[in-house]
Design a protein around this motif. Structure first.
Motif, mmCIF file in Angstrom:
data_model
loop_
_atom_site.group_PDB
_atom_site.id
_atom_site.type_symbol
_atom_site.label_atom_id
_atom_site.label_comp_id
_atom_site.label_asym_id
_atom_site.label_seq_id
_atom_site.Cartn_x
_atom_site.Cartn_y
_atom_site.Cartn_z
ATOM 1 N N VAL A 104 63.561 64.159 39.692
ATOM 2 C CA VAL A 104 62.842 65.083 38.809
ATOM 3 C C VAL A 104 61.603 65.583 39.562
ATOM 4 O O VAL A 104 61.157 64.944 40.526
ATOM 5 N N PRO A 105 61.038 66.726 39.156
ATOM 6 C CA PRO A 105 60.069 67.405 40.038
ATOM 7 C C PRO A 105 58.634 66.913 39.940
ATOM 8 O O PRO A 105 57.751 67.526 40.550
ATOM 9 N N PHE A 106 58.350 65.821 39.231
ATOM 10 C CA PHE A 106 56.965 65.534 38.865
ATOM 11 C C PHE A 106 56.105 64.928 39.978
ATOM 12 O O PHE A 106 54.908 64.728 39.794
ATOM 13 N N TYR A 107 56.694 64.615 41.101
ATOM 14 C CA TYR A 107 55.860 64.216 42.231
ATOM 15 C C TYR A 107 55.860 65.306 43.303
ATOM 16 O O TYR A 107 55.262 65.141 44.369
ATOM 17 N N GLY A 108 56.558 66.394 43.041
ATOM 18 C CA GLY A 108 56.622 67.472 44.019
ATOM 19 C C GLY A 108 57.235 67.015 45.332
ATOM 20 O O GLY A 108 56.875 67.504 46.404
ATOM 21 N N GLN A 109 58.188 66.078 45.279
ATOM 22 C CA GLN A 109 58.698 65.481 46.518
ATOM 23 C C GLN A 109 60.185 65.734 46.773
ATOM 24 O O GLN A 109 60.724 65.253 47.760
ATOM 25 N N GLY A 110 60.859 66.455 45.895
ATOM 26 C CA GLY A 110 62.306 66.648 46.073
ATOM 27 C C GLY A 110 62.643 67.249 47.431
ATOM 28 O O GLY A 110 63.386 66.660 48.219
ATOM 29 N N MET A 111 62.089 68.416 47.716
ATOM 30 C CA MET A 111 62.343 69.060 49.005
ATOM 31 C C MET A 111 61.757 68.240 50.150
ATOM 32 O O MET A 111 62.380 68.097 51.206
ATOM 33 N N ASN A 112 60.567 67.693 49.940
ATOM 34 C CA ASN A 112 59.934 66.914 51.004
ATOM 35 C C ASN A 112 60.780 65.692 51.386
ATOM 36 O O ASN A 112 60.905 65.359 52.560
ATOM 37 N N SER A 162 68.541 53.030 55.925
ATOM 38 C CA SER A 162 67.125 53.320 56.073
ATOM 39 C C SER A 162 66.583 54.127 54.895
ATOM 40 O O SER A 162 65.487 53.881 54.405
ATOM 41 N N ARG A 163 67.352 55.086 54.426
ATOM 42 C CA ARG A 163 66.836 56.030 53.431
ATOM 43 C C ARG A 163 67.033 55.614 51.984
ATOM 44 O O ARG A 163 66.272 56.042 51.114
ATOM 45 N N LYS A 164 68.060 54.827 51.693
ATOM 46 C CA LYS A 164 68.368 54.524 50.296
ATOM 47 C C LYS A 164 67.184 53.902 49.533
ATOM 48 O O LYS A 164 66.857 54.362 48.427
ATOM 49 N N PRO A 165 66.506 52.870 50.092
ATOM 50 C CA PRO A 165 65.388 52.291 49.324
ATOM 51 C C PRO A 165 64.278 53.310 49.076
ATOM 52 O O PRO A 165 63.620 53.269 48.039
ATOM 53 N N ASN A 166 64.081 54.213 50.024
ATOM 54 C CA ASN A 166 63.032 55.212 49.864
ATOM 55 C C ASN A 166 63.426 56.294 48.868
ATOM 56 O O ASN A 166 62.601 56.776 48.092
ATOM 57 N N ALA A 167 64.704 56.644 48.867
ATOM 58 C CA ALA A 167 65.183 57.615 47.881
ATOM 59 C C ALA A 167 65.068 57.034 46.474
ATOM 60 O O ALA A 167 64.633 57.714 45.539
ATOM 61 N N ASP A 168 65.445 55.768 46.310
ATOM 62 C CA ASP A 168 65.306 55.121 44.996
ATOM 63 C C ASP A 168 63.843 55.101 44.564
ATOM 64 O O ASP A 168 63.528 55.343 43.396
ATOM 65 N N ALA A 169 62.956 54.808 45.499
ATOM 66 C CA ALA A 169 61.538 54.693 45.167
ATOM 67 C C ALA A 169 60.962 56.030 44.719
ATOM 68 O O ALA A 169 60.261 56.106 43.701
ATOM 69 N N ILE A 170 61.268 57.111 45.438
ATOM 70 C CA ILE A 170 60.677 58.391 45.042
ATOM 71 C C ILE A 170 61.290 58.876 43.725
ATOM 72 O O ILE A 170 60.609 59.519 42.908
ATOM 73 N N ALA A 171 62.548 58.523 43.478
ATOM 74 C CA ALA A 171 63.165 58.872 42.183
ATOM 75 C C ALA A 171 62.403 58.207 41.040
ATOM 76 O O ALA A 171 62.098 58.840 40.021
ATOM 77 N N ASP A 172 62.063 56.922 41.220
ATOM 78 C CA ASP A 172 61.347 56.198 40.169
ATOM 79 C C ASP A 172 59.903 56.686 40.047
ATOM 80 O O ASP A 172 59.383 56.857 38.940
#
Lengths: 459, 459
Positions: B309-317, B348-358
């Motif tokens: 969801v867009p609320f951290y402005g991090q999707g594209m980043n 490498s990326r999965k834990p970080n993807a989960d974290a930014i999603a949360d």
């Protein structure tokens, strides 16, 4: 062929077949569409488990259409868990102090019995060999391919019940609608079915009236009795790792492994290697989704909306309880608003489906590991004592799930409360006798007052 | 046409286009397949957000192919949040004590800039108007329909990158393989884009260098500046309920609502009613899945495997950082084993993807509710003081996510630690001055020692 009046059930498995009887009783004309051939005239196994544990919720639904007694005749009662340790020593743990049992039944036998009863009803029609190609939920138009003739058929029932299992096509169509929440999660374990054949005398090679468990910490095997004297064993095993399906490559690997960890069962499995290397490894999936319905058009039921792992023996029972709940809602339906009915159903069942899904995952650890732990077994004995002393205030979790119709969500919550209490109580207890200590009794009284706040509501 | 040597990227959005440049730099011949027409020659908006916040992780990936400076020219820096209360009063909260900014960029503008650069590279070929019909992962054969000619095309690239977004067809194919874990979850909120046009003089009607927020507790509106003097506003609003999309039916409803809760912005939105009733309501989905790859055949990247969801402005980043990480792995790849590369990437990326999603879901509450709370604002000020006093031991969560390349998973964990510490510290603090109290300093020292245990590792 286009028919607008019928109710269609996609899937003629256990839930679909039983649902057809309940709907026909209510005056609906029911068509069932099943991908597979008629299992009564063909001999197809598709890697589905061969026997299942039927417990109270399941029996209740069977009773509602009057086939409880008939099925009891072909069901094998199991009064408790029989644990097998690595030396082949046995220990028995009854499920319930009143001697209540769960029942091992043949999946195919039960399904065929339901089909035979449905077939006698002129309002129920089975259509086998029908593969769903497309479900258009807006118009409720379903395209099917008749795999015998190759013909494409189109149906347009008034409503669709998706009883088409964990890989539901009806759910697949819902997944393409707006805002459909969906989750499928797999364990890192698979399962393989093996057989202990009947003895030369035609009897059971192990205690007949028990669910056998070989708990081995990170993996386990179980065995359920069949009516013909055999047992169906299921090995739950990691896919990868040192001790895993990937690790057993040769007959020698297999023999060494079994003789080390399942020594008592090895001599009883005549076709072990043949079965092991030809039977498939099944996967263990939990499926959660929401909503379970689309407008007044379609509703999911059973595994299609809440597939669970098998470790509480509640998959079929939960699906059958869906039908009991739906039937109760139909009492006040009066031919009215399907959308309201569907919404009431999914609101009522979703928390319970989530709860049994979580309980099932949690019970895997208990079965494969904890049941071999002396502290856990002592705790179970103490819990039984509490339950005897306070029968209205303490129903063990397994009993709530298996032998009552209390909502699964209540059972989960109450079980978590019990868990907290037991952690406190067990600090003071090193033997069964310690239960009678004054401090334990005082602590219990105090804790049980707190627990009272949790009031059961009906399923 | 069958070609076995190429690398194919499905999807020519931001991530697909940038990835093509990185792969071409490594010597691969890259074909991009895009469902939509070439956005440089057509004018199609499909309800995707018009502008995006580009921050450090995104810039880093753009710098890697030398287009950072070019994009800075068309990006509008936003140095902090500008809160608008219901009386139209403003308060400004800088993002960072060093004055670092996030940048509002046009999604389409950035995408077209990337396409223009890729197009100059003879090893990169764009294929527009190609709708994926089927992905056969075993053979890596993809069937596409050319929506201009109607022709069916078949390609067989050496590897496939699925950069085809939240509704990825490549992921759809993976979902049919064994043991694919998948979750899609929707918020009960939708969003609608609205416009504040430039002033008559051609300038910005609100402070240009800020991200504007109208926090209203259970909902909010935000506005990001565009280079042409306009702002794109996004109303995040419940689908149902008293104050919701469902609740606004007429122009009068809309006018009353805006004049009550967004009074300062109403006079600035000339086409409010026209836009409101013609623009679609977008949904807000989080997608998690695993694995992200299939053998040595295909790998997902960007929204296809981790839509947020867009609320951290991090999707594209986050999608751009995927490319940075992949590029680092390619340093040691030496034309070898794709499967190993894919596995290393997803691990490498999965834990970080989960974290930014949360984190993104959590930040919604902060933006729509907490930023209007005086206690929260005081806490932010105290955190800034701590960060000034202990710059090496306390980086605010927003800074870690937005202005560093620390792994998102580290930021989430460190943020939770900080949260615990702040809960303790804030018991002693009623004003900024209280920060200097001895007991606060002692408490902080003690807590920060504990926090030291948490050591950052590289993204």
């Amino acid at each position: 062929m286009t028919d607008k009046k019928n109710v269609a059930i996609m899937g003629a498995g256990l839930v679909g077949s039983l649902l057809s009887l309940y709907l026909a009783k209510r005056g609906y004309a029911v068509d069932l569409y099943e991908r597979r051939p008629d299992m009564r005239t063909t001999d197809l196994e598709e890697g589905r488990s061969i026997n299942l544990a039927l417990s109270d919720r399941g029996w209740r639904a069977l009773k509602g259409i009057g086939i409880e007694e008939e099925m009891r005749k072909v069901a094998v009662p199991m009064h408790g868990r029989m644990m097998h340790d690595e030396q082949g020593n046995l220990s028995f743990q009854p499920y319930n102090k009143e001697g209540k049992a769960i029942y091992s039944v043949s999946r195919g036998g039960l399904n065929m019995a339901l089909m035979n009863i449905s077939d006698q009803n002129p309002d129920i029609n089975y259509h086998f060999n029908r593969k769903v190609l497309d479900v258009d939920l807006c118009e409720n138009v379903v395209q099917l391919r008749n795999s015998e003739t190759g013909a494409i058929e189109t149906i347009q029932p008034e409503v669709i019940f998706g009883a088409d299992g964990a890989f539901s096509m009806v759910r697949g169509a819902m997944q393409k609608t707006e805002r459909f929440n969906y989750k499928q999660s797999y364990l890192n374990y698979g399962y393989k079915e093996l057989t202990i054949p009947p003895t030369a005398e035609g009897g059971w090679a192990l205690e007949k009236n028990a669910l056998h468990i070989w708990p081995r910490g990170s993996y386990m095997m179980i065995a359920l009795p069949n009516i013909d004297g055999s047992f169906t064993c299921t090995l739950f095993f990691p896919y990868e790792g040192e001790r895993s399906f990937a690790g057993i490559k040769t007959k020698e690997d297999l023999h060494n492994f079994f003789s080390e960890v399942f020594p008592d069962v090895l001599p009883l499995m005549r076709d072990l290697a043949q079965e092991y290397f030809s039977n498939p490894v099944g996967s263990l999936v939990t499926i959660k989704c929401f909503p379970w319905s689309y407008k007044d058009k379609a509703m999911l039921i059973g595994d299609a909306c809440h597939a669970v792992v098998p470790f509480y023996g509640q998959g079929m029972n939960a699906g059958f309880e869906d039908i009991t709940v739906l039937d109760q809602l139909l009492d006040n339906f009066e031919g009215g608003n399907w959308e309201e009915l569907f919404k009431a159903f999914e609101q009522s069942r979703k928390p319970n489906a989530d709860a049994i899904a979580d309980l099932a995952v949690m019970n895997f650890e208990e079965m494969r590991d904890k049941v071999a732990d002396p502290h856990f077994l002592l705790r179970k004995k103490i819990e039984n004592k509490i339950s005897e002393q306070y029968p209205d205030r303490w129903i063990p979790l397994y009993t709530m799930v298996t032998f009552t119709d209390l909502p699964y969500s209540y059972a989960l919550e109450a079980g978590q409360q019990q868990d907290k209490i037991m952690k406190k109580v067990m600090r003071y207890i090193n033997s069964v006798e310690d239960y009678d200590k004054l401090e334990v009794q005082k602590l219990l009284e105090k804790q049980l007052v707190k627990k009272e706040k949790l009031k059961p509501h009906k399923a």
